[in-house]
Design an enzyme around this catalytic site. Structure first.
Site, PDB file in Angstrom:
ATOM      1  N   CYS A 227      -6.934   7.041   4.883  1.00  0.00           N
ATOM      2  CA  CYS A 227      -6.305   7.274   6.188  1.00  0.00           C
ATOM      3  C   CYS A 227      -6.816   8.576   6.806  1.00  0.00           C
ATOM      4  CB  CYS A 227      -4.779   7.323   6.040  1.00  0.00           C
ATOM      5  SG  CYS A 227      -3.961   7.520   7.626  1.00  0.00           S
TER       6      CYS A 227
ATOM      7  N   LYS B 177      -8.191   2.040  -1.679  1.00  0.00           N
ATOM      8  CA  LYS B 177      -8.954   1.828  -0.437  1.00  0.00           C
ATOM      9  C   LYS B 177      -9.417   3.184   0.062  1.00  0.00           C
ATOM     10  CE  LYS B 177      -8.518  -0.395   4.121  1.00  0.00           C
ATOM     11  NZ  LYS B 177      -8.290   0.688   5.093  1.00  0.00           N
TER      12      LYS B 177
ATOM     13  N   GLN C 289       0.824  -1.209   0.000  1.00  0.00           N
ATOM     14  CA  GLN C 289       0.000   0.000   0.000  1.00  0.00           C
ATOM     15  C   GLN C 289       0.860   1.262   0.000  1.00  0.00           C
ATOM     16  OE1 GLN C 289      -2.371   1.666   3.325  1.00  0.00           O
ATOM     17  NE2 GLN C 289      -4.158   1.266   2.058  1.00  0.00           N
TER      18      GLN C 289
ATOM     19  N   GLY D 288      -9.769  -6.094   9.977  1.00  0.00           N
ATOM     20  CA  GLY D 288      -8.748  -5.245  10.585  1.00  0.00           C
ATOM     21  C   GLY D 288      -8.547  -5.537  12.053  1.00  0.00           C
TER      22      GLY D 288
HETATM   23  C1  LIG Z   1      -3.764   0.787  14.069  1.00  0.00           C
HETATM   24  C2  LIG Z   1      -4.394   0.908  12.710  1.00  0.00           C
HETATM   25  C3  LIG Z   1      -3.606   1.217  11.619  1.00  0.00           C
HETATM   26  C4  LIG Z   1      -4.187   1.347  10.357  1.00  0.00           C
HETATM   27  N1  LIG Z   1      -3.371   1.608   9.288  1.00  0.00           N
HETATM   28  C5  LIG Z   1      -3.928   1.668   8.044  1.00  0.00           C
HETATM   29  C6  LIG Z   1      -3.096   1.814   6.889  1.00  0.00           C
HETATM   30  O1  LIG Z   1      -1.862   1.886   6.972  1.00  0.00           O
HETATM   31  N2  LIG Z   1      -3.709   1.872   5.674  1.00  0.00           N
HETATM   32  C7  LIG Z   1      -5.075   1.778   5.540  1.00  0.00           C
HETATM   33  O2  LIG Z   1      -5.584   1.836   4.415  1.00  0.00           O
HETATM   34  N3  LIG Z   1      -5.870   1.610   6.607  1.00  0.00           N
HETATM   35  C8  LIG Z   1      -5.325   1.529   7.837  1.00  0.00           C
HETATM   36  N4  LIG Z   1      -6.129   1.284   8.906  1.00  0.00           N
HETATM   37  C9  LIG Z   1      -7.571   1.043   8.702  1.00  0.00           C
HETATM   38  C10 LIG Z   1      -7.859  -0.458   8.538  1.00  0.00           C
HETATM   39  O3  LIG Z   1      -7.241  -0.956   7.380  1.00  0.00           O
HETATM   40  C11 LIG Z   1      -9.380  -0.723   8.427  1.00  0.00           C
HETATM   41  O4  LIG Z   1      -9.880  -0.025   7.326  1.00  0.00           O
HETATM   42  C12 LIG Z   1     -10.138  -0.269   9.687  1.00  0.00           C
HETATM   43  O5  LIG Z   1      -9.492  -0.713  10.859  1.00  0.00           O
HETATM   44  C13 LIG Z   1     -11.580  -0.776   9.658  1.00  0.00           C
HETATM   45  O6  LIG Z   1     -11.643  -2.179   9.684  1.00  0.00           O
HETATM   46  P1  LIG Z   1     -11.995  -2.984  11.056  1.00  0.00           P
HETATM   47  O7  LIG Z   1     -13.295  -2.425  11.567  1.00  0.00           O
HETATM   48  O8  LIG Z   1     -12.086  -4.414  10.627  1.00  0.00           O
HETATM   49  O9  LIG Z   1     -10.874  -2.714  12.000  1.00  0.00           O
HETATM   50  C14 LIG Z   1      -5.582   1.172  10.183  1.00  0.00           C
HETATM   51  C15 LIG Z   1      -6.370   0.864  11.297  1.00  0.00           C
HETATM   52  C16 LIG Z   1      -5.795   0.727  12.546  1.00  0.00           C
HETATM   53  C17 LIG Z   1      -6.678   0.384  13.729  1.00  0.00           C
END
Ligand SMILES: Cc1cc2nc3c(=O)[nH]c(=O)nc-3n(C[C@H](O)[C@H](O)[C@H](O)COP(=O)(O)O)c2cc1C
Length: 320
Positions: A98, A137, A68, A222
Site C-alpha cells: 500500500c 502482496k 487482507q 484491479g
Molecule cells: C481504490 C484502490 C484501493 C486499493 N486498495 C488496496 C488494498 O486495500 N490492498 C492492496 O493490497 N492493494 C490495494 N490496491 C491496489 C490494487 O490491489 C492493485 O494492486 C492495483 O490497483 C494494480 O492493479 P491494476 O492495475 O489491475 O489496478 C488498491 C487500488 C485502488 C485503485
C-alpha cells in the site's frame, strides 16, 4: 483448480472501499474467480473496531474469501491472524504494497519493502498463529533507486509465505505509469512458491499474455473491474476454454446495478449504502450515453426508491 486449492488462476485485487461483501456477492453471482476482502488494520481488528471487524468477518459468505491485513507489528499480526481465522477467512494476505501516506508513515504497507527483517518477522509471526495459508502482496520496490522485488520475494519464500502477489509498480509511482511486467517475470524465475502477477490487466487476453509470457501461476485484476464485475469470470472462462464471452448489454448492466445497490443498502443501511453506491454507479455507466447528467442527478438522491426510479428511467432511454 489453479494452485493451493484456489478454484481459479484469476484473482480479484484487494481494493479499500470497494472489495466489500456486497461486491463479492456480485462477483460470485457472475461466476468464477478468487475473492478477497478490503485491507483490515491489525490494531483495529484487535480493538474490535466495528468497521474493521465487518471487513474481516466473512463467516457467512458461501465461498472462500482471502482476508487482507495491514500493519507493522508482528505480535499484533499474530493476534489479528487468530481472530481472522475464527472469522472465516480462507487464507490471509499481508499487505506490503500500500502506497498511501497514512499507512506508510505508520511503517506499514509498502514501507515494509524498506525493512526486510521486520517484514520477515511479520510473515513468520502470522504463519505461526494460524493454520491458514499466508501470502504477501508487494510492489516492484520503493522507488526507481530501490527496486528490490526479487530480494523481497526470496525473503517471503524463506519466511514461509504460501504464495506472493507482485504489483509491477514502485511505491513512488502509486498507480501512475505502466506496470512493469518484466519484474514480475524476474520474481517468478527467482522463487519456487506460486507467483500472482498484477498491474494493468484489463482484458482476458491481457491476462493470458501475462500468464504465457511470464509463466506466472495466477493473475490479479484491479481497476479494470470497477463497474465491470463480469470481467473476473470472463477472464477465468477465457483461460479455461479460449472462448470470449460477450460483454454485458444495457439491460444486464441495469439489472446488475440494481442488484448491487440493493446489496449495499442491505449491508450498510440506506444512508451509507446510497453514499457508497455513487462511485459504483459512476463506474458502471462511465462510457454510456449522457452519463454525466445521470451521475449528477444520482448524486443528489438519498433514498433507495428514488435511486431505483432514476436508474430505471435512465436505462429505459438507453435500452429503447
Ligand atoms: C481504490 C484502490 C484501493 C486499493 N486498495 C488496496 C488494498 O486495500 N490492498 C492492496 O493490497 N492493494 C490495494 N490496491 C491496489 C490494487 O490491489 C492493485 O494492486 C492495483 O490497483 C494494480 O492493479 P491494476 O492495475 O489491475 O489496478 C488498491 C487500488 C485502488 C485503485
Amino acid at each position: 483448480m489453479a494452485f493451493l486449492g484456489f478454484e481459479s488462476k484469476v484473482f480479484m485485487a484487494p481494493m479499500a472501499g470497494i472489495t466489500d461483501a456486497p461486491w463479492r456477492t456480485i462477483l460470485a453471482a457472475c461466476g468464477a474467480g478468487n475473492l478477497i476482502s478490503e485491507m483490515a488494520a491489525i490494531n483495529a481488528i484487535q480493538r474490535k473496531n466495528p468497521k474493521s471487524w465487518q471487513i474481516a468477518n466473512v463467516k457467512d459468505e458461501p465461498y472462500p474469501v482471502v482476508v487482507q491485513l495491514v500493519g507493522n507489528n508482528p505480535e499484533l499480526f499474530a493476534d489479528a491472524a487468530k481472530l481472522v481465522t475464527d472469522l472465516g477467512a480462507y487464507s490471509i494476505d499481508i499487505n506490503m504494497g500500500c502506497p498511501v501516506k497514512k499507512i506508510v508513515n505508520n511503517h506499514a504497507g509498502s514501507a515494509l519493502m524498506c525493512d526486510l527483517p521486520l517484514a520477515a518477522q511479520i510473515i513468520e509471526a502470522t504463519i505461526k498463529a494460524t493454520p491458514l495459508k499466508v501470502s504477501v502482496k508487494f510492489r516492484k520496490g520503493w522507488d526507481n533507486e530501490h527496486i528490490n522485488a526479487v530480494e523481497f520475494a526470496k525473503m517471503c519464500e524463506n519466511s514461509g509465505a504460501s504464495y506472493i502477489t507482485v504489483h509491477g509498480r514502485t511505491r513512488a509511482q502509486g498507480y501512475a505509469g505502466v506496470a512493469d511486467w518484466n519484474i514480475i517475470g524476474e520474481v517468478k524465475s527467482a522463487v519456487k512458491i506460486p507467483v500472482v502477477g498484477n498491474g494493468d490487466i484489463d482484458s482476458p487476453q491481457k491476462a493470458e499474455q501475462m500468464l504465457q509470457q511470464y509463466e506466472v501461476d495466477g493473475v490479479m485484476l484491479g481497476r479494470a473491474m470497477l463497474g465491470n464485475p463480469w470481467l473476473l469470470h470472463r477472464t477465468h472462462h477465457y483461460l479455461q476454454t479460449g472462448e470470449i464471452l460477450s460483454e454485458p448489454n444495457a439491460s444486464q448492466i441495469r439489472q446488475m446495478l440494481l442488484k448491487h445497490l440493493h446489496l449495499l443498502v442491505n449491508y450498510y443501511g440506506e444512508h451509507s449504502g446510497m453514499a457508497i453506491s455513487r462511485k459504483h454507479i459512476g463506474w458502471y455507466v462511465k462510457s454510456m450515453y449522457d452519463a454525466k447528467r445521470f451521475r449528477e442527478q444520482y448524486t443528489k438522491l438519498n433514498t433507495l426508491s428514488a435511486a431505483q426510479d432514476l436508474i430505471n428511467e435512465y436505462f429505459l432511454r438507453i435500452e429503447a
